[in-house]
Design a protein around this motif. Sequence first.
Motif, PDB file in Angstrom:
ATOM      1  N   ALA A  31      56.703 -28.515 -54.117  1.00 56.68           N
ATOM      2  CA  ALA A  31      56.966 -27.540 -55.180  1.00 56.68           C
ATOM      3  C   ALA A  31      57.967 -28.088 -56.186  1.00 56.68           C
ATOM      4  N   ALA A  32      58.975 -28.825 -55.709  1.00 58.31           N
ATOM      5  CA  ALA A  32      59.945 -29.436 -56.622  1.00 58.31           C
ATOM      6  C   ALA A  32      59.275 -30.471 -57.513  1.00 58.31           C
ATOM      7  N   MET A  33      58.430 -31.303 -56.934  1.00 60.13           N
ATOM      8  CA  MET A  33      57.750 -32.337 -57.717  1.00 60.13           C
ATOM      9  C   MET A  33      56.699 -31.727 -58.648  1.00 60.13           C
ATOM     10  N   LEU A  34      56.081 -30.632 -58.238  1.00 58.94           N
ATOM     11  CA  LEU A  34      55.113 -29.952 -59.094  1.00 58.94           C
ATOM     12  C   LEU A  34      55.787 -29.444 -60.362  1.00 58.94           C
ATOM     13  N   ALA A  35      57.037 -29.008 -60.259  1.00 54.84           N
ATOM     14  CA  ALA A  35      57.771 -28.570 -61.445  1.00 54.84           C
ATOM     15  C   ALA A  35      57.899 -29.705 -62.456  1.00 54.84           C
ATOM     16  N   SER A  36      58.092 -30.920 -61.970  1.00 55.36           N
ATOM     17  CA  SER A  36      58.163 -32.066 -62.877  1.00 55.36           C
ATOM     18  C   SER A  36      56.808 -32.346 -63.512  1.00 55.36           C
ATOM     19  N   HIS A  81      67.032 -30.645 -61.799  1.00 52.38           N
ATOM     20  CA  HIS A  81      67.962 -30.184 -60.759  1.00 52.38           C
ATOM     21  C   HIS A  81      67.252 -30.051 -59.420  1.00 52.38           C
ATOM     22  N   ALA A  82      66.040 -29.515 -59.432  1.00 51.01           N
ATOM     23  CA  ALA A  82      65.289 -29.376 -58.183  1.00 51.01           C
ATOM     24  C   ALA A  82      64.998 -30.746 -57.583  1.00 51.01           C
ATOM     25  N   ALA A  83      64.589 -31.701 -58.421  1.00 47.93           N
ATOM     26  CA  ALA A  83      64.306 -33.050 -57.926  1.00 47.93           C
ATOM     27  C   ALA A  83      65.566 -33.695 -57.355  1.00 47.93           C
ATOM     28  N   VAL A  93      63.808 -21.532 -58.550  1.00 44.15           N
ATOM     29  CA  VAL A  93      64.098 -21.392 -59.979  1.00 44.15           C
ATOM     30  C   VAL A  93      63.175 -22.293 -60.799  1.00 44.15           C
ATOM     31  N   ALA A  94      63.020 -23.537 -60.365  1.00 41.40           N
ATOM     32  CA  ALA A  94      62.192 -24.491 -61.100  1.00 41.40           C
ATOM     33  C   ALA A  94      60.747 -24.035 -61.174  1.00 41.40           C
ATOM     34  N   GLN A  95      60.204 -23.578 -60.049  1.00 42.56           N
ATOM     35  CA  GLN A  95      58.809 -23.158 -60.039  1.00 42.56           C
ATOM     36  C   GLN A  95      58.598 -21.870 -60.831  1.00 42.56           C
ATOM     37  N   HIS A 111      57.806 -17.074 -56.138  1.00 44.06           N
ATOM     38  CA  HIS A 111      59.083 -17.796 -56.156  1.00 44.06           C
ATOM     39  C   HIS A 111      60.227 -16.918 -56.652  1.00 44.06           C
ATOM     40  N   ARG A 112      59.930 -15.994 -57.569  1.00 45.21           N
ATOM     41  CA  ARG A 112      60.978 -15.054 -57.990  1.00 45.21           C
ATOM     42  C   ARG A 112      61.388 -14.145 -56.835  1.00 45.21           C
ATOM     43  N   ALA A 113      60.401 -13.701 -56.056  1.00 45.77           N
ATOM     44  CA  ALA A 113      60.712 -12.870 -54.899  1.00 45.77           C
ATOM     45  C   ALA A 113      61.506 -13.661 -53.858  1.00 45.77           C
ATOM     46  N   ALA A 114      61.134 -14.915 -53.653  1.00 43.88           N
ATOM     47  CA  ALA A 114      61.869 -15.762 -52.714  1.00 43.88           C
ATOM     48  C   ALA A 114      63.298 -15.986 -53.194  1.00 43.88           C
ATOM     49  N   LEU A 115      63.442 -16.187 -54.507  1.00 47.13           N
ATOM     50  CA  LEU A 115      64.773 -16.385 -55.074  1.00 47.13           C
ATOM     51  C   LEU A 115      65.641 -15.148 -54.880  1.00 47.13           C
TER      52      LEU A 115
END
Length: 363
Positions: free
Chosen positions: A217-222, A275-277, A299-301, A350-354
């Motif tokens: 998920a972090a890499m997908l944001a990139s 930041h996520a990466a 946050v990133a996703q 992801h907002r719910a998880a956050l």
Amino acid sequence: MSDLLYSEIENDLRASVREVLDDKAPWTSVLAGTEKDEPYDAALWQAVAAQLGCAGLPVPEDLGGAGATWRETAVVMEELGRYAAPVPFLSASVIATAALMAAGERDLLAGLASGERIAVLAVPFSTAPGDAVAAARVEDGAVTGVVTSVADGMAADVFLVPAGDGLYAVDAAGVRRTAVTSLDMTRRLADVAFSGAPARRVGEGDGAVRAALLTGAAMLASEQLGLAERCLDDTVAYVKTRYQFGRPVGSYQGLKHRLADLWTSITQARAVARHAASRVAAGDAGDAGDAGTAIAVAVAQAHCSAVALKAAEECVQMHGGIGFTWEHPAHLYLKRAKADSLALGTPGHHRAALAALVDLPPA
């Protein structure tokens, strides 16, 4: 606070990857590939994974990798996103690699680092970090079960199957795979059926799968960041040259404001993706489950998914009539952006998880 700036090494890596993609993945080739039966571009994969050595960036040097970090991998993901490149990098070089690193598996990891083998985590592509994934069962060293919508399932040599409390490696030769018509034909899905397939346990399942999905998920944001940047660049270039009523359409205030808003959103996306990466790169994939990393990834996703989709929509609209045609790459970017927004958890998920991670009360 992590350093969000790109290092000299990262910029050099970006230049090398972009040079290869300019040569081997122009949008005309990517579009032509969507009409073929091949599940991915093998020549492009060989160039990026093996010749450039990108497949093994986060893998230790003693296993044939580069001994770099997930930050460098994120730079590659940005460039692959810019081109909607049809290669199984996210599936094999990120998610499967992270799972094997967390599980402590060495033999299979070495094959992935060299680009010689393609391993895919056998979970639906929509699975988010923390979701339950046990769709298969194991008995007497054999795996049985059906997993739907596996990204790059048709390209895999090996499947990593969560079953029971373990993670198992299954040779793809003994597995029935059915291609699924995918919205994004540059990253194809498949339904995978395991019918007593011989399996080898490679490690503990829950922790390895969570680390893999969180890293993915972090890499997908990139990737989404790179895609959004490409859409903005192409759109700005177009509105400078497209004339209407004797002046470039980009000179009209309404379009200027929309592009300025998009630029601001992409700048924010770059910050949260970097930041996520950096958080994932701060330790190995097995340590990616701490709360700080989970917050950064959520946050990133939540942000990057929406920004990439908005950038692709604006790209289509501001190109006017040509943007709606098959003869323009805008539809490739829109399909990748929409598919990415559903992958590894939706923005709403992801907002719910956050909210849960930071103890926000329910709405």
